[in-house]
Scaffold this motif. Sequence first.
Motif, PDB file in Angstrom:
ATOM      1  N   VAL A 245      39.203  13.835  -6.452  1.00  0.00           N
ATOM      2  CA  VAL A 245      39.632  14.453  -5.191  1.00  0.00           C
ATOM      3  C   VAL A 245      38.526  15.277  -4.546  1.00  0.00           C
ATOM      4  N   PHE A 246      37.453  15.556  -5.301  1.00  0.00           N
ATOM      5  CA  PHE A 246      36.344  16.334  -4.748  1.00  0.00           C
ATOM      6  C   PHE A 246      35.180  15.446  -4.308  1.00  0.00           C
ATOM      7  N   ASN A 247      35.375  14.139  -4.382  1.00  0.00           N
ATOM      8  CA  ASN A 247      34.348  13.198  -3.972  1.00  0.00           C
ATOM      9  C   ASN A 247      34.803  12.510  -2.684  1.00  0.00           C
ATOM     10  N   PRO A 248      34.176  12.830  -1.546  1.00  0.00           N
ATOM     11  CA  PRO A 248      34.616  12.246  -0.271  1.00  0.00           C
ATOM     12  C   PRO A 248      34.375  10.744  -0.182  1.00  0.00           C
ATOM     13  N   LEU A 249      33.611  10.182  -1.129  1.00  0.00           N
ATOM     14  CA  LEU A 249      33.440   8.738  -1.161  1.00  0.00           C
ATOM     15  C   LEU A 249      34.640   8.052  -1.803  1.00  0.00           C
ATOM     16  N   GLU A 250      35.502   8.846  -2.444  1.00  0.00           N
ATOM     17  CA  GLU A 250      36.708   8.302  -3.064  1.00  0.00           C
ATOM     18  C   GLU A 250      37.977   8.789  -2.382  1.00  0.00           C
ATOM     19  N   VAL A 251      38.035  10.058  -2.060  1.00  0.00           N
ATOM     20  CA  VAL A 251      39.240  10.638  -1.453  1.00  0.00           C
ATOM     21  C   VAL A 251      38.835  11.401  -0.190  1.00  0.00           C
ATOM     22  N   VAL A 252      39.355  10.948   0.952  1.00  0.00           N
ATOM     23  CA  VAL A 252      39.030  11.577   2.236  1.00  0.00           C
ATOM     24  C   VAL A 252      40.245  12.362   2.722  1.00  0.00           C
ATOM     25  N   PRO A 253      40.166  13.708   2.704  1.00  0.00           N
ATOM     26  CA  PRO A 253      41.289  14.495   3.238  1.00  0.00           C
ATOM     27  C   PRO A 253      41.259  14.513   4.764  1.00  0.00           C
ATOM     28  N   GLU A 254      42.430  14.694   5.368  1.00  0.00           N
ATOM     29  CA  GLU A 254      42.534  14.763   6.833  1.00  0.00           C
ATOM     30  C   GLU A 254      41.839  13.561   7.476  1.00  0.00           C
ATOM     31  N   PHE A 255      42.191  12.382   7.021  1.00  0.00           N
ATOM     32  CA  PHE A 255      41.538  11.149   7.472  1.00  0.00           C
ATOM     33  C   PHE A 255      41.937  10.823   8.910  1.00  0.00           C
ATOM     34  N   THR A 256      40.935  10.477   9.732  1.00  0.00           N
ATOM     35  CA  THR A 256      41.166  10.144  11.133  1.00  0.00           C
ATOM     36  C   THR A 256      40.574   8.777  11.449  1.00  0.00           C
ATOM     37  N   ALA A 257      41.341   7.939  12.129  1.00  0.00           N
ATOM     38  CA  ALA A 257      40.847   6.664  12.648  1.00  0.00           C
ATOM     39  C   ALA A 257      41.137   6.643  14.140  1.00  0.00           C
ATOM     40  N   ASP A 258      40.103   6.495  14.947  1.00  0.00           N
ATOM     41  CA  ASP A 258      40.255   6.659  16.393  1.00  0.00           C
ATOM     42  C   ASP A 258      40.927   5.477  17.078  1.00  0.00           C
ATOM     43  N   VAL A 259      40.753   4.282  16.547  1.00  0.00           N
ATOM     44  CA  VAL A 259      41.203   3.087  17.256  1.00  0.00           C
ATOM     45  C   VAL A 259      42.724   3.017  17.296  1.00  0.00           C
ATOM     46  N   GLY A 260      43.287   3.054  18.471  1.00  0.00           N
ATOM     47  CA  GLY A 260      44.721   2.841  18.644  1.00  0.00           C
ATOM     48  C   GLY A 260      45.596   3.938  18.098  1.00  0.00           C
ATOM     49  N   VAL A 261      45.041   5.092  17.815  1.00  0.00           N
ATOM     50  CA  VAL A 261      45.833   6.181  17.242  1.00  0.00           C
ATOM     51  C   VAL A 261      45.807   7.373  18.189  1.00  0.00           C
TER      52      VAL A 261
ATOM     53  N   LYS B  95      45.315  10.884  19.715  1.00  0.00           N
ATOM     54  CA  LYS B  95      44.297  11.873  19.394  1.00  0.00           C
ATOM     55  C   LYS B  95      44.916  13.070  18.683  1.00  0.00           C
ATOM     56  N   GLY B  96      44.172  13.604  17.741  1.00  0.00           N
ATOM     57  CA  GLY B  96      44.616  14.799  17.032  1.00  0.00           C
ATOM     58  C   GLY B  96      45.477  14.532  15.821  1.00  0.00           C
ATOM     59  N   GLU B  97      45.936  13.320  15.625  1.00  0.00           N
ATOM     60  CA  GLU B  97      46.759  13.004  14.462  1.00  0.00           C
ATOM     61  C   GLU B  97      45.891  12.563  13.294  1.00  0.00           C
ATOM     62  N   LYS B  98      46.284  12.977  12.119  1.00  0.00           N
ATOM     63  CA  LYS B  98      45.522  12.653  10.923  1.00  0.00           C
ATOM     64  C   LYS B  98      46.473  12.280   9.796  1.00  0.00           C
ATOM     65  N   VAL B  99      45.962  11.482   8.869  1.00  0.00           N
ATOM     66  CA  VAL B  99      46.686  11.202   7.630  1.00  0.00           C
ATOM     67  C   VAL B  99      46.119  12.133   6.571  1.00  0.00           C
ATOM     68  N   ASP B 100      46.988  12.677   5.718  1.00  0.00           N
ATOM     69  CA  ASP B 100      46.554  13.710   4.782  1.00  0.00           C
ATOM     70  C   ASP B 100      45.437  13.253   3.852  1.00  0.00           C
ATOM     71  N   TYR B 101      45.553  12.036   3.295  1.00  0.00           N
ATOM     72  CA  TYR B 101      44.505  11.538   2.400  1.00  0.00           C
ATOM     73  C   TYR B 101      44.321  10.033   2.602  1.00  0.00           C
ATOM     74  N   ALA B 102      43.078   9.602   2.495  1.00  0.00           N
ATOM     75  CA  ALA B 102      42.762   8.178   2.421  1.00  0.00           C
ATOM     76  C   ALA B 102      41.970   7.960   1.133  1.00  0.00           C
ATOM     77  N   ILE B 103      42.413   7.024   0.320  1.00  0.00           N
ATOM     78  CA  ILE B 103      41.719   6.708  -0.923  1.00  0.00           C
ATOM     79  C   ILE B 103      40.840   5.487  -0.688  1.00  0.00           C
ATOM     80  N   VAL B 104      39.572   5.649  -1.028  1.00  0.00           N
ATOM     81  CA  VAL B 104      38.576   4.618  -0.771  1.00  0.00           C
ATOM     82  C   VAL B 104      38.119   4.002  -2.091  1.00  0.00           C
ATOM     83  N   LYS B 105      38.045   2.686  -2.117  1.00  0.00           N
ATOM     84  CA  LYS B 105      37.494   1.980  -3.271  1.00  0.00           C
ATOM     85  C   LYS B 105      36.660   0.811  -2.756  1.00  0.00           C
ATOM     86  N   ASP B 106      35.479   0.659  -3.341  1.00  0.00           N
ATOM     87  CA  ASP B 106      34.543  -0.394  -2.922  1.00  0.00           C
ATOM     88  C   ASP B 106      34.210  -0.284  -1.440  1.00  0.00           C
TER      89      ASP B 106
END
Length: 362
Positions: A44-60, A62-73
């Motif tokens: 959870v302390f590695n932003p390459l694995e767990v991204v807090p307050e994840f934002t994706a601009d396309v089609g979303v 503005k200002g809304e975020k997902v609490d966590y995004a888990i990244v692999k590969d």
Amino acid sequence: MEFAERLSALAAKVRQQRGVIETEEATKNAFVMPFISSILGYDVFNPLEVVPEFTADVGVKKGEKVDYAIVKDGEVQILIECKKSIEPVKIEHASQLFRYFAVTNARIAILTNGETYQFFTDLDAPNRMDAKPFLVLDLNDIDETLLPELQKLSKDVFDLDSIISAAGELKYIGELKRTLAAQFREPEDEWVKFLTARVYTGAYTQRVREQFTTLVGKATKQFLNDQVNERLKKALGAQAYAPNDDVAAAVVSSQPVAEADLAEADAIETTLEEIEGYQIVRAIVCSEVKPTRVVQRDAKSYFAVLLDDNNRKPIARLHFNRTQKYIGLFDANKEETRVPISSLEEIYEHTEALRASVKSYL
């Protein structure tokens, strides 16, 4: 500690602390981050694995975020949206998940309040999150049949294809089980009418409905009790044998030793914090050895991290069973030095010493 044991430890923590968790941030810190770390195995302390307050601009919006995004590969695989633990999990809380699911590569979305975890995918339409979860994990009542599927989402054995292929069956089996459980608790009129028609040939009047509503409730409870009792009888019957005198004597003479062993085992309590500390140590020394060679062994006064499960090859000891926490570091002569720490993150400050311990055994 095995996967199921780690899950049980987290469930115990939830039961102990739920009374003082009142906000969404507290829920994330106390329950959700340990779930991501200890159960799913992501740092959870590695932003390459767990991204807090994840934002994706396309089609979303503005200002809304997902609490966590888990990244692999290098790809977002899992999205997590959190709510306060004191609030029930409802699909109405998943608006961000619905939008982000369509604009990322994620195939798994999790909606949670730290106690109940609802897992979603896109079975009904591609790239569109389903309205119903395919798996529901309740830490207050863990369904052990779900653990093999849940484990497939963990970092070490991440198997998205297998999860997706099994999701359809999991979804409907889960819904059927929850429906049956609801009928057993409080049977609906359709359920009562269905069963009544199998045993009663008269007209289904209001009086009959009221009578059989009570009877169906009693019958289902007795049926469950009978099933449990039957399994208990079989289990006890399999052990019901008459030992010979030599065996009986051995049992009697070994009883004090067995009781002492059980008492010692009961005195050992592996905490979630110890598991998290172990995972940090293992992550640090994985630069020197394979992760499978780094194991843990709990004791009454400390939690040991060993190389090759050999107590002659100590890497570290975690002394967390007290107000002041210490990490025990070992020099070339295997002499332990206890260093006070105030948080798990401070373990990273001893990276060189931990790696040096491992190198000395190679």
